[in-house]
Design a protein around this motif. Structure first.
Motif, short mmCIF file in Angstrom:
data_model
loop_
_atom_site.label_atom_id
_atom_site.label_comp_id
_atom_site.label_asym_id
_atom_site.label_seq_id
_atom_site.Cartn_x
_atom_site.Cartn_y
_atom_site.Cartn_z
N UNK A 53 -5.69 14.39 -11.51
CA UNK A 53 -5.16 12.97 -11.42
C UNK A 53 -4.00 12.99 -10.23
N UNK A 54 -4.26 11.83 -9.53
CA UNK A 54 -3.23 11.31 -8.56
C UNK A 54 -2.11 10.43 -8.99
N UNK A 55 -2.89 9.35 -9.58
CA UNK A 55 -2.05 8.15 -10.34
C UNK A 55 -2.96 7.30 -10.89
N UNK A 56 -2.40 5.94 -11.02
CA UNK A 56 -3.27 4.89 -11.69
C UNK A 56 -2.75 3.40 -11.29
N UNK A 57 -3.67 2.44 -11.15
CA UNK A 57 -3.37 1.19 -11.02
C UNK A 57 -3.04 0.35 -12.41
N UNK A 58 -1.87 -0.43 -12.52
CA UNK A 58 -1.86 -1.30 -13.62
C UNK A 58 -2.78 -2.23 -13.54
N UNK A 59 -3.01 -3.55 -14.35
CA UNK A 59 -3.95 -4.37 -14.37
C UNK A 59 -4.29 -5.09 -12.94
N UNK A 60 -5.75 -5.18 -12.74
CA UNK A 60 -6.09 -6.01 -11.62
C UNK A 60 -7.12 -5.08 -10.71
N UNK A 61 -7.96 -5.68 -9.86
CA UNK A 61 -8.92 -4.95 -9.03
C UNK A 61 -7.82 -4.36 -8.08
N UNK A 62 -8.35 -3.28 -7.47
CA UNK A 62 -7.59 -2.32 -6.47
C UNK A 62 -8.55 -1.49 -5.56
N UNK A 63 -7.92 -0.86 -4.69
CA UNK A 63 -8.75 -0.05 -3.55
C UNK A 63 -8.07 1.44 -3.35
N UNK A 64 -8.95 2.13 -3.25
CA UNK A 64 -8.38 3.47 -2.86
C UNK A 64 -9.15 3.71 -1.48
N UNK A 65 -8.48 3.98 -0.35
CA UNK A 65 -8.98 4.33 1.12
C UNK A 65 -8.71 5.91 1.42
N UNK A 66 -9.60 6.49 1.91
CA UNK A 66 -9.87 7.70 2.16
C UNK A 66 -9.83 7.86 3.68
N UNK A 117 0.71 -1.25 0.08
CA UNK A 117 0.02 -0.01 0.09
C UNK A 117 0.80 1.17 0.15
N UNK A 118 0.22 2.43 -0.55
CA UNK A 118 0.97 3.70 -0.53
C UNK A 118 0.05 4.58 0.19
N UNK A 119 0.57 5.48 0.74
CA UNK A 119 -0.02 6.43 1.81
C UNK A 119 0.56 7.83 1.28
N UNK A 120 -0.33 8.96 1.38
CA UNK A 120 0.13 10.29 1.34
C UNK A 120 -1.00 11.02 1.91
N UNK A 121 -0.48 12.49 2.40
CA UNK A 121 -1.59 13.08 3.13
C UNK A 121 -1.90 14.44 2.40
N UNK A 169 1.57 0.33 -8.81
CA UNK A 169 0.80 1.78 -8.41
C UNK A 169 1.49 2.73 -8.81
N UNK A 170 1.12 3.50 -9.67
CA UNK A 170 1.93 4.50 -10.28
C UNK A 170 1.39 5.99 -9.81
N UNK A 171 2.17 6.59 -9.17
CA UNK A 171 1.84 8.17 -8.88
C UNK A 171 2.23 9.08 -9.89
N UNK A 172 1.28 9.88 -10.34
CA UNK A 172 1.72 10.89 -11.27
C UNK A 172 1.69 12.35 -11.00
N UNK A 173 1.33 12.43 -9.86
CA UNK A 173 1.40 13.94 -9.14
C UNK A 173 2.76 14.43 -8.73
N UNK A 174 2.86 15.83 -8.46
CA UNK A 174 4.44 16.13 -8.04
C UNK A 174 3.93 16.66 -6.33
#
Length: 306
Positions: free
Chosen positions: A251-264, A210-214, A236-241
């Motif tokens: 846009x913040x980023x994207x997932x490559x192939x597969x099911x995924x989850x974003x948690x807030x 998992x990846x986290x940012x604030x 998991x590819x982050x595209x933001x600065x």
């Protein structure tokens, strides 16, 4: 636990629908059959399998899968910038960008927007030790963050779980305006994040990569944005600065192939969860949402200190 079909609520119609899950029989074997535990632990959850499959989905040959996948899952290609013949691989299709204005962003300052297309479930009060689903696995914020200070910060806050199925648009976006931190990655397993798997083990969110940012929000308290890896997610590819000011819907980023989850994760604060999402979650059902739609809103008065 009994294996059940995944039911969810279509937000636009209010109808209860059954999700068409790719590989559902395989998930049933892995997570509900005692004979499935061995391949799950020895093979499926391991990084190398997801990376290997991800490379396969990067090959030119994988383009052959796209037309049938689009047809079987009724994917609206009118929204996509590229059309079927333009993609260079299945992953290129999977991470496709949408045309401008394909998603309507709720731009009201007080509204927290969904960061992705998917099915959302909300937990109203996420304590340090939360037991969830019938089996009662213990989810702890300390295990989730591997950081006691973060666990303390978000204790008694609100947790939105936005689950992206393989058929969904797989780019994720910012839910509000603010300054965004650098992303921190925690290495882990690659269990499925399908509801079938999470029902059996809610601690998947504490065990998977998992990846986290604030997001230091302009209008809310700090928001933790976490991206969860899963089986067959090649990355998991982050595209933001980092450390720049971002706008809701960027846009913040994207997932490559597969099911995924974003948690807030929201800190405890005056906040009203949208009634339909709250009601459905209390009934154990997810709600289908699209990126930019409202998840809830702050009850803070404009100008009041956060």
């Amino acid at each position: 636990m009994e294996f059940k079909q995944i039911k969810y609520i279509d937000r636009k119609t209010g109808n209860t629908l059954i999700e068409n899950v790719p590989g559902e029989k395989f998930l049933k074997f892995l997570y509900y059959n005692p004979f499935g535990k061995l391949p799950l632990e020895l093979l499926v959850k391991r990084k190398f399998l997801s990376v290997l499959y991800g490379k396969k989905m990067d090959s030119k040959n994988s383009c052959k899968i796209i037309p049938d996948f689009v047809k079987e899952h009724s994917i609206n290609m009118d929204e996509s910038i590229k059309q079927i013949d333009d993609f260079t691989s299945f992953n290129d299709f999977f991470t496709r960008e949408l045309k401008p204005n394909s998603r309507k962003i709720d731009q009201r300052d007080s509204v927290l927007a969904s960061p992705a297309d998917g099915k959302v479930f909300v937990i109203e009060n996420i304590s340090e030790n939360t037991k969830f689903f019938a089996k009662g696995e213990e989810f702890t914020l300390t295990d989730f963050f591997r950081n006691k200070n973060f666990a303390k910060k978000y204790k008694n806050g609100i947790m939105f779980i936005i689950r992206l199925a393989p058929v969904d648009y797989h780019r994720y976006h910012f839910p509000a305006d603010g300054m965004i931190s650098k992303s921190k990655t925690i290495e882990g397993a690659y269990y499925s994040v399908s509801t079938h798997a999470v029902r059996q083990n809610f601690r998947i969110f504490c065990e998977n990569k998992r990846s986290f940012s604030t997001l230091f929000s302009d209008f809310f308290k700090d928001i933790c944005i976490a991206e969860i890896g899963a089986t067959m997610v090649g990355g998991i590819k982050q595209t933001y600065i980092p450390y720049t000011h971002v706008k809701k819907g960027d846009e913040k980023g994207y997932f490559f192939f597969g099911g995924s989850t974003v948690i807030l994760l929201l800190e405890k604060q005056p906040f009203k969860i949208d009634e339909d999402i709250l009601k459905n979650s209390r009934n154990g059902l997810e709600t289908k949402v699209y990126m930019g739609e409202s998840l809830g809103s702050t009850l803070r008065v404009r100008g009041e200190k956060i």
